[in-house]
Design a protein around this motif. Structure first.
Motif, PDB file in Angstrom:
ATOM      1  N   ARG A 107       0.820  -1.221   0.000  1.00 26.86           N
ATOM      2  CA  ARG A 107       0.000   0.000   0.000  1.00 26.86           C
ATOM      3  C   ARG A 107       0.852   1.269   0.000  1.00 26.86           C
ATOM      4  N   GLN A 108       2.105   1.189   0.421  1.00 22.56           N
ATOM      5  CA  GLN A 108       3.002   2.343   0.457  1.00 22.56           C
ATOM      6  C   GLN A 108       3.761   2.542  -0.858  1.00 22.56           C
ATOM      7  N   LEU A 109       3.700   1.560  -1.746  1.00 23.56           N
ATOM      8  CA  LEU A 109       4.423   1.653  -3.019  1.00 23.56           C
ATOM      9  C   LEU A 109       3.626   2.460  -4.039  1.00 23.56           C
ATOM     10  N   PRO A 110       4.320   3.098  -4.994  1.00 22.53           N
ATOM     11  CA  PRO A 110       3.592   3.774  -6.074  1.00 22.53           C
ATOM     12  C   PRO A 110       2.686   2.771  -6.804  1.00 22.53           C
ATOM     13  N   GLY A 111       1.420   3.100  -6.924  1.00 21.70           N
ATOM     14  CA  GLY A 111       0.460   2.226  -7.591  1.00 21.70           C
ATOM     15  C   GLY A 111      -0.036   1.081  -6.728  1.00 21.70           C
ATOM     16  N   GLY A 112       0.463   0.956  -5.516  1.00 19.76           N
ATOM     17  CA  GLY A 112       0.078  -0.162  -4.661  1.00 19.76           C
ATOM     18  C   GLY A 112      -1.125   0.093  -3.780  1.00 19.76           C
ATOM     19  N   ARG A 113      -1.508   1.344  -3.668  1.00 17.33           N
ATOM     20  CA  ARG A 113      -2.617   1.696  -2.772  1.00 17.33           C
ATOM     21  C   ARG A 113      -3.914   0.979  -3.140  1.00 17.33           C
ATOM     22  N   ASP A 114      -4.174   0.802  -4.429  1.00 19.17           N
ATOM     23  CA  ASP A 114      -5.428   0.204  -4.873  1.00 19.17           C
ATOM     24  C   ASP A 114      -5.276  -1.201  -5.449  1.00 19.17           C
ATOM     25  N   LEU A 115      -4.095  -1.803  -5.287  1.00 15.45           N
ATOM     26  CA  LEU A 115      -3.877  -3.144  -5.829  1.00 15.45           C
ATOM     27  C   LEU A 115      -4.728  -4.151  -5.054  1.00 15.45           C
ATOM     28  N   PRO A 116      -5.627  -4.858  -5.730  1.00 16.80           N
ATOM     29  CA  PRO A 116      -6.483  -5.821  -5.044  1.00 16.80           C
ATOM     30  C   PRO A 116      -5.663  -6.957  -4.418  1.00 16.80           C
ATOM     31  N   ALA A 117      -6.089  -7.401  -3.250  1.00 17.29           N
ATOM     32  CA  ALA A 117      -5.410  -8.477  -2.538  1.00 17.29           C
ATOM     33  C   ALA A 117      -6.433  -9.412  -1.914  1.00 17.29           C
ATOM     34  N   ILE A 118      -6.042 -10.675  -1.836  1.00 18.72           N
ATOM     35  CA  ILE A 118      -6.839 -11.710  -1.171  1.00 18.72           C
ATOM     36  C   ILE A 118      -5.897 -12.452  -0.240  1.00 18.72           C
ATOM     37  N   PHE A 119      -6.361 -12.736   0.974  1.00 16.87           N
ATOM     38  CA  PHE A 119      -5.572 -13.539   1.897  1.00 16.87           C
ATOM     39  C   PHE A 119      -6.006 -14.996   1.812  1.00 16.87           C
ATOM     40  N   MET A 120      -5.020 -15.899   1.906  1.00 17.28           N
ATOM     41  CA  MET A 120      -5.271 -17.341   2.018  1.00 17.28           C
ATOM     42  C   MET A 120      -4.669 -17.779   3.342  1.00 17.28           C
ATOM     43  N   THR A 121      -5.484 -18.346   4.230  1.00 18.90           N
ATOM     44  CA  THR A 121      -4.972 -18.645   5.565  1.00 18.90           C
ATOM     45  C   THR A 121      -5.785 -19.693   6.302  1.00 18.90           C
ATOM     46  N   ALA A 122      -5.120 -20.370   7.203  1.00 15.85           N
ATOM     47  CA  ALA A 122      -5.812 -21.236   8.146  1.00 15.85           C
ATOM     48  C   ALA A 122      -6.231 -20.431   9.375  1.00 15.85           C
ATOM     49  N   LYS A 123      -5.654 -19.250   9.508  1.00 19.85           N
ATOM     50  CA  LYS A 123      -5.970 -18.349  10.626  1.00 19.85           C
ATOM     51  C   LYS A 123      -7.180 -17.507  10.199  1.00 19.85           C
ATOM     52  N   ALA A 124      -8.362 -18.127  10.324  1.00 18.53           N
ATOM     53  CA  ALA A 124      -9.533 -17.516   9.695  1.00 18.53           C
ATOM     54  C   ALA A 124     -10.763 -17.491  10.585  1.00 18.53           C
ATOM     55  N   GLN A 125     -10.562 -17.166  11.854  1.00 21.20           N
ATOM     56  CA  GLN A 125     -11.709 -16.923  12.710  1.00 21.20           C
ATOM     57  C   GLN A 125     -12.445 -15.702  12.150  1.00 21.20           C
ATOM     58  N   VAL A 126     -13.704 -15.569  12.460  1.00 24.84           N
ATOM     59  CA  VAL A 126     -14.501 -14.478  11.903  1.00 24.84           C
ATOM     60  C   VAL A 126     -13.861 -13.121  12.189  1.00 24.84           C
ATOM     61  N   HIS A 127     -13.417 -12.880  13.424  1.00 26.59           N
ATOM     62  CA  HIS A 127     -12.822 -11.579  13.749  1.00 26.59           C
ATOM     63  C   HIS A 127     -11.515 -11.361  12.975  1.00 26.59           C
ATOM     64  N   GLU A 128     -10.772 -12.442  12.710  1.00 24.20           N
ATOM     65  CA  GLU A 128      -9.542 -12.320  11.923  1.00 24.20           C
ATOM     66  C   GLU A 128      -9.869 -11.968  10.474  1.00 24.20           C
ATOM     67  N   GLN A 129     -10.859 -12.637   9.914  1.00 21.05           N
ATOM     68  CA  GLN A 129     -11.274 -12.323   8.548  1.00 21.05           C
ATOM     69  C   GLN A 129     -11.745 -10.881   8.454  1.00 21.05           C
ATOM     70  N   ASP A 130     -12.474 -10.422   9.455  1.00 23.53           N
ATOM     71  CA  ASP A 130     -12.927  -9.023   9.480  1.00 23.53           C
ATOM     72  C   ASP A 130     -11.736  -8.061   9.470  1.00 23.53           C
ATOM     73  N   GLU A 131     -10.674  -8.415  10.204  1.00 16.99           N
ATOM     74  CA  GLU A 131      -9.464  -7.586  10.218  1.00 16.99           C
ATOM     75  C   GLU A 131      -8.818  -7.519   8.828  1.00 16.99           C
ATOM     76  N   TYR A 132      -8.757  -8.656   8.133  1.00 18.83           N
ATOM     77  CA  TYR A 132      -8.143  -8.686   6.798  1.00 18.83           C
ATOM     78  C   TYR A 132      -8.961  -7.842   5.811  1.00 18.83           C
ATOM     79  N   ILE A 133     -10.274  -7.927   5.921  1.00 22.64           N
ATOM     80  CA  ILE A 133     -11.148  -7.128   5.056  1.00 22.64           C
ATOM     81  C   ILE A 133     -10.977  -5.646   5.381  1.00 22.64           C
ATOM     82  N   ALA A 134     -10.862  -5.320   6.662  1.00 23.90           N
ATOM     83  CA  ALA A 134     -10.663  -3.927   7.071  1.00 23.90           C
ATOM     84  C   ALA A 134      -9.342  -3.374   6.530  1.00 23.90           C
ATOM     85  N   MET A 135      -8.374  -4.246   6.294  1.00 23.00           N
ATOM     86  CA  MET A 135      -7.097  -3.828   5.716  1.00 23.00           C
ATOM     87  C   MET A 135      -7.218  -3.538   4.218  1.00 23.00           C
TER      88      MET A 135
END
Length: 132
Positions: free
Chosen positions: A73-101
């Motif tokens: 997000r700090q790189l030129p052109g990186g602010r809007d680069l779409p991202a998806i997380f893949m993880t086993a660490k996926a409790q609902v509150h954790e997923q909410d944190e990733y979406i908030a990011m």
């Protein structure tokens, strides 16, 4: 941003998981995928590769997925680069944190290889529709 998803930069430190994911994303999904074992390698390659999407593992040694996304997000052109997380660490509150990011979504491991490309395309399509 292009409406067409073709190039995925993938960061995953477990080679066996990455091998399966890259194979299905390329062979079944038709994507061009560049895989990196560490966040720093991915950050170094990002400008040259110019991906449409970043697919990030969350738990990695050295630099975790959320930190990689913060740095993108700090790189030129990186602010809007779409991202998806893949993880086993996926409790609902954790997923909410990733979406908030700013992640488009979270794919929970273990993932279903046959549907991985479709899942990513669905998240991409929702993102494109919301941006329109």
């Amino acid at each position: 941003m292009s409406d067409d998803l073709k190039k995925i930069l993938y960061v995953e430190d477990v080679s066996s998981i990455a091998t399966v994911a890259v194979m299905v994303l390329e062979d079944l999904g038709g994507f061009e995928v560049r895989h990196f074992l560490s966040g720093q390698e991915a950050l170094d390659a990002l400008p040259e590769f110019a991906p449409h999407l970043v697919l990030l593992d969350v738990m990695m040694p050295g630099m975790d997925g959320p930190e990689v996304l913060r740095r993108i997000r700090q790189l030129p052109g990186g602010r809007d680069l779409p991202a998806i997380f893949m993880t086993a660490k996926a409790q609902v509150h954790e997923q909410d944190e990733y979406i908030a990011m700013g992640a488009l979504g979270v794919i929970v491991k273990p993932f279903e290889p046959i549907s991985l490309s479709e899942t990513i395309r669905d998240m991409w399509t929702r993102h494109i529709s919301a941006a329109a």
